[in-house]
Design an enzyme around this catalytic site. Sequence first.
Site, PDB file in Angstrom:
ATOM      1  CE1 TYR A 144      -1.800  -6.211   1.653  1.00 20.40           C
ATOM      2  CE2 TYR A 144      -0.215  -4.461   2.089  1.00 20.40           C
ATOM      3  CZ  TYR A 144      -1.497  -4.964   2.180  1.00 20.40           C
ATOM      4  OH  TYR A 144      -2.474  -4.216   2.796  1.00 20.40           O
ATOM      5  CG  ASP A 238       4.003  -2.169  -4.864  1.00 19.92           C
ATOM      6  OD1 ASP A 238       4.489  -1.116  -4.383  1.00 19.92           O
ATOM      7  OD2 ASP A 238       3.055  -2.777  -4.336  1.00 19.92           O
ATOM      8  CE  LYS A 266       4.843   0.127   3.757  1.00 17.22           C
ATOM      9  NZ  LYS A 266       4.517  -1.006   2.937  1.00 17.22           N
TER      10      LYS A 266
HETATM   11  C1  LIG Z   1       3.048  -1.257   2.354  1.00 16.85           C
HETATM   12  C2  LIG Z   1       2.881  -1.674   0.948  1.00 16.85           C
HETATM   13  C3  LIG Z   1       1.741  -1.360   0.194  1.00 16.85           C
HETATM   14  C4  LIG Z   1       0.540  -0.720   0.811  1.00 16.85           C
HETATM   15  O1  LIG Z   1       0.800   0.556   1.294  1.00 16.85           O
HETATM   16  P1  LIG Z   1      -0.190   1.183   2.381  1.00 16.85           P
HETATM   17  O2  LIG Z   1       0.349   2.558   2.595  1.00 16.85           O
HETATM   18  O3  LIG Z   1      -0.103   0.306   3.584  1.00 16.85           O
HETATM   19  O4  LIG Z   1      -1.552   1.177   1.804  1.00 16.85           O
HETATM   20  C5  LIG Z   1       1.720  -1.686  -1.142  1.00 16.85           C
HETATM   21  N1  LIG Z   1       2.757  -2.308  -1.728  1.00 16.85           N
HETATM   22  C6  LIG Z   1       3.864  -2.635  -1.037  1.00 16.85           C
HETATM   23  C7  LIG Z   1       4.991  -3.316  -1.740  1.00 16.85           C
HETATM   24  C8  LIG Z   1       3.960  -2.359   0.320  1.00 16.85           C
HETATM   25  O5  LIG Z   1       5.044  -2.730   0.998  1.00 16.85           O
END
Ligand SMILES: *Cc1c(COP(=O)(O)O)cnc(C)c1O
Length: 428
Positions: A144, A238, A266
């Site tokens: 994701y 990511d 995060k």
């Molecule tokens: C949470 C997450 C996102 C998206 O971040 P948001 O702040 O929810 O838009 C993208 N990549 C990874 C790996 C994530 O865990």
Amino acid sequence: MNLKKSIEAFNEAKKYIPGGVDSPVRAFKSVGGTPPFIEKGEGAYIYDIDGNRYIDYVQSWGPLIFGHRDKDIEEAVIKAVKRGLSFGAPTLIETKLAKEIVELFESVDKIRFVNSGTEAVMSAIRVARGYTLKDDIIKFKGCYHGHSDSLLVQAGSGAATFGTPSSPGVPASLTNHTLLAEYNDIESVKRCFESSNNIACVIIEPIAGNMGLVPADEEFLKELRELCDKNETLLIFDEVMSGFRASLKGAQGITSVKPDMVTFGKVIGGGMPVGAFGGREEIMNRLSPEGDIYQAGTLSGNPVAMSAGFKAVRKLKENPSVYEDLERKAKKLMQGFKEAANERGISLQTEVRGSMFGFFFNSKPVKNFTDALSSDTDRFAVFHQEMLKRGVYLACSQFETGFISTAMDDKIIEETIQKAKEAMREVA
Ligand SMILES: *Cc1c(COP(=O)(O)O)cnc(C)c1O
């Protein structure tokens, strides 16, 4: 457990907000029941509006590595608030946070802040496309990367729970540029490269946390790096979730493979909305106003959010040994869950990376999204509800990662294991 007020609140919310929530997974759809409405948090715990207390293993989906209401972060935020909420002009704190991150990540010479992980990844992909002058991207099933159009193809997290590999409203003409590969399967990546010579970047969660916790094999990452180099394609890690969670340097503290670009989110916001993307200087200098690739944000680098993030990152850098302790607790918890399951004749696959943990109701090891989807989600749903009833707040889907915070002591871990034993009895 009394959820009377939460049930009322949920019904009221649903009148005005689609599904009653501002992010789908919060609605508890895949596990059933009503999501508790949260009133406050304190250390390792959250409290709902009916007065129930839970040990919080979600931690706002990752950011709160120091637990709720960390005094230092709280103080930094209050100080910043008193100087003004936002200016839309440069502030010193942006450079301070940028410097902290750049110093830590060898692969990052320059970084830009945005307001979410979604925005970070979306922007990184634009830069990769602009830099390489290529259009296609490769992503992995079950990874994701936020909800932007090009990336909402076989995404994990909430999208996996709802069984929607992509979403209405995403033009096929856009997703045509997104090639899908299988996680930990280099042959599937080779096939993508064979079918297109127009690949700008490969984006991967080097430690996947959105199909449950599934780390990439070292050999797989190495081969991925080689394929990217051979094809003049950028490799993007990511690390929105794994950054400052799997280790102080995220996945990059564990693997020897170096990406060209990295995305963050995060933890680097300390609980405030922050995302960031960075990479080698020659790539990042292509960004406007230095270069020609456009990207902007009214509230980007917001001083209150930067202050929270700076304090969180600084605290982690000053106490790098917290990761050993977090990992020890995560391993203890997973060992406990596994034993609790096995006692009842239930197979459980468990995984730990730093403060991240995951478990699958599955008899076989989980290496990719296909494996993850073969897990027993009914069993997970029962386990989740039984744990919730007993005051343990776990992510409400089989396809999410759990987190340990520094606010959790061994007693809390042991208490959770005890509850898991009771819950597994119900699962069986
Ligand atoms: C949470 C997450 C996102 C998206 O971040 P948001 O702040 O929810 O838009 C993208 N990549 C990874 C790996 C994530 O865990």
